[in-house]
Design a protein around this motif. Structure first.
Motif, PDB file in Angstrom:
ATOM      1  N   TYR A 203     -39.756  70.484 -26.396  1.00  0.00           N
ATOM      2  CA  TYR A 203     -40.858  70.634 -27.352  1.00  0.00           C
ATOM      3  C   TYR A 203     -42.075  71.208 -26.623  1.00  0.00           C
ATOM      4  O   TYR A 203     -42.128  71.232 -25.393  1.00  0.00           O
ATOM      5  CB  TYR A 203     -41.196  69.269 -27.969  1.00  0.00           C
ATOM      6  N   GLN A 204     -43.051  71.636 -27.397  1.00  0.00           N
ATOM      7  CA  GLN A 204     -44.283  72.123 -26.766  1.00  0.00           C
ATOM      8  C   GLN A 204     -45.004  70.944 -26.099  1.00  0.00           C
ATOM      9  O   GLN A 204     -45.045  69.846 -26.655  1.00  0.00           O
ATOM     10  CB  GLN A 204     -45.181  72.777 -27.810  1.00  0.00           C
ATOM     11  N   PRO A 205     -45.548  71.157 -24.884  1.00  0.00           N
ATOM     12  CA  PRO A 205     -46.292  70.061 -24.235  1.00  0.00           C
ATOM     13  C   PRO A 205     -47.532  69.702 -25.055  1.00  0.00           C
ATOM     14  O   PRO A 205     -48.154  70.580 -25.658  1.00  0.00           O
ATOM     15  CB  PRO A 205     -46.690  70.654 -22.880  1.00  0.00           C
ATOM     16  N   VAL A 206     -47.846  68.415 -25.067  1.00  0.00           N
ATOM     17  CA  VAL A 206     -48.980  67.931 -25.871  1.00  0.00           C
ATOM     18  C   VAL A 206     -50.017  67.260 -24.976  1.00  0.00           C
ATOM     19  O   VAL A 206     -49.714  66.854 -23.856  1.00  0.00           O
ATOM     20  CB  VAL A 206     -48.505  66.913 -26.936  1.00  0.00           C
ATOM     21  N   GLU A 207     -51.242  67.181 -25.499  1.00  0.00           N
ATOM     22  CA  GLU A 207     -52.284  66.404 -24.800  1.00  0.00           C
ATOM     23  C   GLU A 207     -52.309  65.009 -25.399  1.00  0.00           C
ATOM     24  O   GLU A 207     -52.313  64.867 -26.624  1.00  0.00           O
ATOM     25  CB  GLU A 207     -53.645  67.081 -24.986  1.00  0.00           C
ATOM     26  N   PRO A 302     -37.006  72.881 -31.873  1.00  0.00           N
ATOM     27  CA  PRO A 302     -38.209  72.078 -31.639  1.00  0.00           C
ATOM     28  C   PRO A 302     -39.480  72.874 -31.977  1.00  0.00           C
ATOM     29  O   PRO A 302     -40.586  72.396 -31.736  1.00  0.00           O
ATOM     30  CB  PRO A 302     -38.140  71.827 -30.125  1.00  0.00           C
ATOM     31  N   ALA A 303     -39.330  74.075 -32.530  1.00  0.00           N
ATOM     32  CA  ALA A 303     -40.497  74.951 -32.730  1.00  0.00           C
ATOM     33  C   ALA A 303     -41.524  74.310 -33.664  1.00  0.00           C
ATOM     34  O   ALA A 303     -41.156  73.660 -34.647  1.00  0.00           O
ATOM     35  CB  ALA A 303     -40.031  76.284 -33.315  1.00  0.00           C
ATOM     36  N   PRO A 304     -42.806  74.523 -33.362  1.00  0.00           N
ATOM     37  CA  PRO A 304     -43.855  74.004 -34.259  1.00  0.00           C
ATOM     38  C   PRO A 304     -43.872  74.791 -35.562  1.00  0.00           C
ATOM     39  O   PRO A 304     -43.520  75.973 -35.576  1.00  0.00           O
ATOM     40  CB  PRO A 304     -45.144  74.243 -33.463  1.00  0.00           C
ATOM     41  N   ILE A 305     -44.293  74.130 -36.640  1.00  0.00           N
ATOM     42  CA  ILE A 305     -44.390  74.854 -37.918  1.00  0.00           C
ATOM     43  C   ILE A 305     -45.852  75.073 -38.300  1.00  0.00           C
ATOM     44  O   ILE A 305     -46.153  75.523 -39.390  1.00  0.00           O
ATOM     45  CB  ILE A 305     -43.636  74.118 -39.051  1.00  0.00           C
TER      46      ILE A 305
END
Ligand code: ADP
Length: 381
Positions: A203-207, A302-305
């Protein structure tokens, strides 16, 4: 005759199990929950509860009847019991090698180090004089951690005075983990999913933003993360997945240090609070991908929408009632996605979360925080 569809046993009946059940209903996967009692978050909505004790092998074996794969809501099941299940050919996913890392922070540091992955400087010791030397060598700024049993910041202490160490080093048999106190710009996390066929998605890394040691708010993706760091984190995810032979979703919690390094804080071998954004903000949520992975199904994207999704936890406050704030928040912000866990309110307890998606992360953060604060009772309008 009933069509065949695999059945999963989730050990533990907290909110993670509840969100796995939600994902399973769309997939057509059957889930059984090993719960203590009906009032637990997942047991309330499960159509197949087995009530028992995960510390008892008889209960584990009985709960496993007609089960394809066993997985977890939490990381506390004794490893020797899981080894007994594996012996009788039960699929335990993630497996013991991975779970051993999340049950013991010293073991995790050793394993990561062997795999060549960057840790903060650390020492495992039962000797107060070695701990004192470590403290002096790190400019009197260290973090002390219990090797086992900690969660949500419990079992983690900042040490700023030499004599603070005395209260911990009383039992020569207990090992403590000492770490340099990392000067970090921010904390990051990433969800990685691996299937037994070795398909991996990241997934994209998150803060992540913590309050009193608890992950409280998440911004997905981490704003303005340099491309090079993004790639480094994705590669780190692939490496950890392979080295630890993890099956299912896992989370890497990290520090982005002031000197530009990515250092691993810890690993969680399950869906994690920092991935809850994915329920509303990704093509496939971490819960759905966890189920797909443990059953060796093809993984979902896992791409964001949306450009950004922000998550804020709803923590219990002084008021037991959630229904009044719920009405207010639904009416005030129809784009807000509210997730409640069916748990009774206690101060500081995670009882739900909200997600909101859009283009401007700081505006989204303000909306998510408003709702979370309103639920808690910190604000009244
Ligand atoms: P838990 O297992 O209870 O979640 P963590 O090991 O994640 O505990 O630590 C909780 C919080 O303490 C982290 O999110 C971070 O803010 C802080 N922390 C932990 N280790 C360090 C470290 N080495 N340097 C600086 N801060 C740390």
């Amino acid at each position: 005759m009933d069509q065949y569809f695999p059945q999963v046993l989730v050990i533990g009946a907290g909110q993670l199990a509840r969100m796995m059940i939600e994902a399973s209903t769309r997939l057509g996967i059957k889930v059984r929950v090993l719960a203590n009692e009906k009032s637990e978050s997942a047991a309330q909505i499960s159509s197949d509860n087995f009530f028992g004790d995960y510390n008892k092998i008889e209960d584990l074996i009985s709960a496993c009847q007609n089960i394809e794969v066993v997985t977890f809501d939490h990381e506390h099941v004794p490893l020797d019991l899981l080894a007994q299940l594996e012996k009788i050919k039960v699929n335990v996913r993630p497996g013991i090698k991975a779970l051993a890392c999340s049950q013991n922070k010293i073991h995790m540091r050793e394993t990561l180090e062997k795999a060549g992955i960057s840790n903060p400087d650390w020492l495992a010791t039962n000797s107060i004089s070695k701990a004192q030397d470590f403290f002096q060598a790190h400019q009197k700024q260290i973090i002390l951690k219990a090797a086992t049993g900690g969660y949500d910041g419990k079992g983690v202490w900042e040490i700023t005075e030499l004599n603070q160490l005395n209260q911990f080093f009383t039992d020569p048999d207990s090992q403590w983990l000492l770490e340099e106190k990392v000067s970090f710009i921010r904390e990051l996390a990433v969800q990685v999913v691996r299937s037994p066929s070795n398909q991996v998605v990241v997934y994209q890394p998150v803060e992540t933003r913590q309050k009193n040691g608890i992950c409280n708010e998440v911004i997905a993706p981490a704003p303005e993360l340099a491309e090079a760091l993004n790639i480094e984190i994705q590669q780190l995810g692939l490496k950890v997945a392979k080295e630890l032979e993890i099956v299912g979703v896992f989370t890497i919690e990290m520090f982005q240090s002031q000197d530009g390094r990515i250092l691993v804080n810890e690993l969680a071998m399950r869906p994690h609070n920092s991935g809850h954004w994915s329920i509303d903000g990704a093509v496939t949520s971490q819960f759905e991908n966890h189920l797909r992975a443990i059953l060796d199904l093809p993984l979902g994207s896992p791409a964001p929408i949306s450009k950004f999704t922000v998550m804020a936890n709803i923590l219990g406050g002084e008021f037991l009632d959630l229904y009044h704030p719920y009405l207010h928040c639904l009416a005030r912000d129809p784009h807000l996605r509210v997730h409640l866990y069916g748990k009774s309110v206690k101060p500081g307890r995670k009882v739900g979360h909200v997600n909101v998606s859009g283009d401007d992360w700081s505006a989204l953060l303000a909306r998510a925080r408003h709702a979370a604060d309103y639920f808690t009772g910190n604000i009244t309008e």
